[in-house]
Motif scaffolding. Sequence first.
Motif, PDB file in Angstrom:
ATOM      1  N   LEU A 269      -1.760  10.852  14.533  1.00 34.60           N
ATOM      2  CA  LEU A 269      -3.174  10.678  14.199  1.00 34.60           C
ATOM      3  C   LEU A 269      -3.395   9.391  13.424  1.00 34.60           C
ATOM      4  CD1 LEU A 269      -5.990  11.933  14.307  1.00 34.60           C
ATOM      5  CD2 LEU A 269      -5.464  13.115  12.156  1.00 34.60           C
ATOM      6  N   VAL A 270      -2.517   9.123  12.463  1.00 31.25           N
ATOM      7  CA  VAL A 270      -2.653   7.887  11.687  1.00 31.25           C
ATOM      8  C   VAL A 270      -2.447   6.666  12.581  1.00 31.25           C
ATOM      9  CG1 VAL A 270      -1.594   6.517   9.854  1.00 31.25           C
ATOM     10  CG2 VAL A 270      -2.034   8.952   9.501  1.00 31.25           C
ATOM     11  N   MET A 271      -1.471   6.740  13.476  1.00 34.48           N
ATOM     12  CA  MET A 271      -1.238   5.628  14.396  1.00 34.48           C
ATOM     13  C   MET A 271      -2.432   5.422  15.320  1.00 34.48           C
ATOM     14  SD  MET A 271       1.862   5.083  17.121  1.00 34.48           S
ATOM     15  CE  MET A 271       1.853   3.667  18.225  1.00 34.48           C
ATOM     16  N   THR A 272      -3.013   6.512  15.807  1.00 33.31           N
ATOM     17  CA  THR A 272      -4.191   6.399  16.665  1.00 33.31           C
ATOM     18  C   THR A 272      -5.354   5.767  15.925  1.00 33.31           C
ATOM     19  OG1 THR A 272      -3.493   8.376  17.891  1.00 33.31           O
ATOM     20  CG2 THR A 272      -5.793   7.701  18.098  1.00 33.31           C
ATOM     21  N   ALA A 273      -5.569   6.182  14.679  1.00 38.11           N
ATOM     22  CA  ALA A 273      -6.654   5.599  13.887  1.00 38.11           C
ATOM     23  C   ALA A 273      -6.421   4.109  13.646  1.00 38.11           C
ATOM     24  CB  ALA A 273      -6.779   6.338  12.555  1.00 38.11           C
ATOM     25  N   PHE A 274      -5.160   3.737  13.397  1.00 37.67           N
ATOM     26  CA  PHE A 274      -4.830   2.326  13.186  1.00 37.67           C
ATOM     27  C   PHE A 274      -5.103   1.505  14.437  1.00 37.67           C
ATOM     28  CE2 PHE A 274      -1.481  -1.013  13.434  1.00 37.67           C
ATOM     29  CZ  PHE A 274      -1.948  -1.834  12.405  1.00 37.67           C
ATOM     30  N   LEU A 275      -4.738   2.040  15.592  1.00 30.12           N
ATOM     31  CA  LEU A 275      -4.944   1.321  16.845  1.00 30.12           C
ATOM     32  C   LEU A 275      -6.426   1.229  17.193  1.00 30.12           C
ATOM     33  CD1 LEU A 275      -1.977   2.711  18.955  1.00 30.12           C
ATOM     34  CD2 LEU A 275      -2.099   0.646  17.578  1.00 30.12           C
ATOM     35  N   VAL A 276      -7.195   2.284  16.899  1.00 27.22           N
ATOM     36  CA  VAL A 276      -8.646   2.219  17.119  1.00 27.22           C
ATOM     37  C   VAL A 276      -9.257   1.146  16.228  1.00 27.22           C
ATOM     38  CG1 VAL A 276     -10.810   3.482  16.800  1.00 27.22           C
ATOM     39  CG2 VAL A 276      -8.870   4.595  17.914  1.00 27.22           C
ATOM     40  N   LEU A 277      -8.775   1.045  14.996  1.00 30.68           N
ATOM     41  CA  LEU A 277      -9.257  -0.010  14.098  1.00 30.68           C
ATOM     42  C   LEU A 277      -8.953  -1.393  14.666  1.00 30.68           C
ATOM     43  CD1 LEU A 277     -10.442  -0.933  11.384  1.00 30.68           C
ATOM     44  CD2 LEU A 277      -8.149  -0.694  10.394  1.00 30.68           C
ATOM     45  N   LEU A 278      -7.764  -1.555  15.227  1.00 32.69           N
ATOM     46  CA  LEU A 278      -7.417  -2.836  15.844  1.00 32.69           C
ATOM     47  C   LEU A 278      -8.361  -3.158  17.005  1.00 32.69           C
ATOM     48  CD1 LEU A 278      -3.515  -2.841  15.995  1.00 32.69           C
ATOM     49  CD2 LEU A 278      -4.992  -4.134  14.460  1.00 32.69           C
ATOM     50  N   LEU A 279      -8.682  -2.154  17.812  1.00 31.41           N
ATOM     51  CA  LEU A 279      -9.578  -2.379  18.949  1.00 31.41           C
ATOM     52  C   LEU A 279     -10.973  -2.772  18.481  1.00 31.41           C
ATOM     53  CD1 LEU A 279      -8.529   0.590  21.267  1.00 31.41           C
ATOM     54  CD2 LEU A 279      -8.018  -1.835  21.590  1.00 31.41           C
ATOM     55  N   VAL A 280     -11.436  -2.154  17.404  1.00 31.82           N
ATOM     56  CA  VAL A 280     -12.755  -2.502  16.870  1.00 31.82           C
ATOM     57  C   VAL A 280     -12.756  -3.933  16.350  1.00 31.82           C
ATOM     58  CG1 VAL A 280     -14.436  -1.972  15.057  1.00 31.82           C
ATOM     59  CG2 VAL A 280     -13.370  -0.114  16.344  1.00 31.82           C
ATOM     60  N   LEU A 281     -11.703  -4.300  15.601  1.00 33.80           N
ATOM     61  CA  LEU A 281     -11.613  -5.666  15.081  1.00 33.80           C
ATOM     62  C   LEU A 281     -11.509  -6.677  16.220  1.00 33.80           C
ATOM     63  CD1 LEU A 281      -9.164  -5.120  12.077  1.00 33.80           C
ATOM     64  CD2 LEU A 281     -11.654  -5.404  11.997  1.00 33.80           C
TER      65      LEU A 281
END
Length: 300
Positions: A269-281
């Motif tokens: 879950l933490v990894m998914t949230a981190f990757l979603v943040l990267l996609l937004v940035l």
Amino acid sequence: MPAFRSPASGAVWRRSLAGLPILGPGVIVLFVLAVLPVALVTVYAFFERGRFGGVEYNFTLDNFVRLADPLYLGVVLKSILIAGAATGIALLIGYPAALFISRLPKRWRTLALIAVLLPFWTNFLIRTYAWILLLNNAGWINQGLQWLGITSEPVAMLYTEPAVVVGLVYMYLPLMILPLYASLSSQDPQLTEAAINLGSSPFRVFRTITLPLSAPGALTGCIFVFVPAMGNFIIPELIGGGKTVLIGNLIRDQFLKARDWPFGAALALVMTAFLVLLLVLQQRASRAVSEGKTPRKADA
């Protein structure tokens, strides 16, 4: 009084209902393969591990507290560094390759793109084992180095972190080249011609026109390489010999070996949230570049 419904709104509803037979199967597949697994991982992350594995449905935040352990933070940091190194090398190799393909005559571009995609037609494991044959002590690389007299004995290449980086670069390099090619090939050639006619050098044309306009493709390629490289567990296991543990290996071990599903779910879950943040940035950066905010203006 009953609410008034305009004919236009009724037409919209009819068109929406007419599209359900077409969109329905895709929506169901997306729900089953994407939404439902993420929902299950999110739920499991807040429960406890059973005494003999599995899940006990007692609410807890201990799984997220454990993420602050230096052992796990070290794995996350190593994953970011190795994935970042693979992404940087893929960018250095992929940008010239994409630029070269975009400058080819149209009849040769298709063949070049097929050559880029050709490795994807081969099984992932077969390509991984091919690198094992190349990098081991009796492999072609070591034999070539000894035949040329560069080394007198085999160099330990296999089961090292650089070997893992090389494997990741090879596996995901096409994902860097394709968005770069799309960005470079869509540029208006008249911009380059105008700059050259006004006396700009080729390097200045590249620095002020080609490079800024291709930045969205470069950002997209970096995300396409970094995201799967960070979660990959096959290459570290086979080419790294299990000595290099990335976050993908850690998540797999929690589910399949330690049987600690809640902690594995918290990691995922933490990894998914981190990757979603990267996609937004990445999306925001690409929008800023396309609007002309990021590129530096050409010198007067």
